[in-house]
Design an enzyme around this catalytic site. Structure first.
Site, PDB file in Angstrom:
ATOM      1  N   ASP A  22       2.285   2.173   0.174  1.00 52.58           N
ATOM      2  CA  ASP A  22       0.856   2.370   1.180  1.00 52.58           C
ATOM      3  C   ASP A  22       0.820   0.959   2.120  1.00 52.58           C
ATOM      4  O   ASP A  22      -0.205   0.876   2.421  1.00 52.58           O
ATOM      5  CB  ASP A  22      -0.138   2.571   0.286  1.00 52.58           C
ATOM      6  CG  ASP A  22      -1.304   3.234   1.020  1.00 52.58           C
ATOM      7  OD1 ASP A  22      -0.973   3.592   2.287  1.00 52.58           O
ATOM      8  OD2 ASP A  22      -2.526   2.855   0.868  1.00 52.58           O
ATOM      9  N   ASN A  27      -3.428  -3.280   4.626  1.00 54.06           N
ATOM     10  CA  ASN A  27      -2.899  -3.832   3.494  1.00 54.06           C
ATOM     11  C   ASN A  27      -2.252  -5.205   3.752  1.00 54.06           C
ATOM     12  O   ASN A  27      -1.678  -5.754   2.823  1.00 54.06           O
ATOM     13  CB  ASN A  27      -2.085  -2.972   2.545  1.00 54.06           C
ATOM     14  CG  ASN A  27      -3.070  -1.975   2.107  1.00 54.06           C
ATOM     15  OD1 ASN A  27      -4.149  -1.804   1.684  1.00 54.06           O
ATOM     16  ND2 ASN A  27      -2.456  -0.553   1.967  1.00 54.06           N
ATOM     17  N   ASP A  39      -3.222  -4.798  -2.228  1.00 54.73           N
ATOM     18  CA  ASP A  39      -3.037  -3.322  -2.632  1.00 54.73           C
ATOM     19  C   ASP A  39      -1.779  -3.003  -3.173  1.00 54.73           C
ATOM     20  O   ASP A  39      -1.135  -2.009  -2.981  1.00 54.73           O
ATOM     21  CB  ASP A  39      -3.749  -2.381  -1.639  1.00 54.73           C
ATOM     22  CG  ASP A  39      -4.200  -1.413  -2.129  1.00 54.73           C
ATOM     23  OD1 ASP A  39      -4.484  -1.135  -3.457  1.00 54.73           O
ATOM     24  OD2 ASP A  39      -4.496  -0.236  -1.308  1.00 54.73           O
TER      25      ASP A  39
END
Length: 88
Positions: A22, A27, A39
């Site tokens: 992701d 992030n 994350d």
């Protein structure tokens, strides 16, 4: 954000057979002259997960798009291909 540091971080994960899964500008934090990826609990096994390569490609796409939109032409395929060689 520094592209070289980001790419190096992606390489570290790929050598371990992992993708962030992701990865996006949301992030990645900039702290002084270094970046910090956050994350990470959803890291994906690139080989073991049937969609592992898709997640890695999505990470490459997200970050290449972000850098390209800011004037640094990054080809997502050129980012993706070397990462694959580190996995196999």
């Amino acid at each position: 954000m520094d592209f070289e540091q980001l790419r190096d971080g992606m390489r570290e994960l790929a050598r371990a057979g992992l993708a962030h899964g992701d990865l996006s500008p949301y992030n990645v934090l900039a702290q002084a002259e270094r970046i910090v990826r956050i994350d990470l609990p959803q890291v994906v096994d690139i080989v073991g997960d049937p969609k592992g390569m898709d997640f890695l490609m999505r990470d490459c796409h997200n970050m290449a798009t972000w850098f390209t939109n800011r004037g640094l032409e990054i080809d997502e395929q050129e980012l993706f291909a070397p990462l694959l060689t580190m996995v196999f």
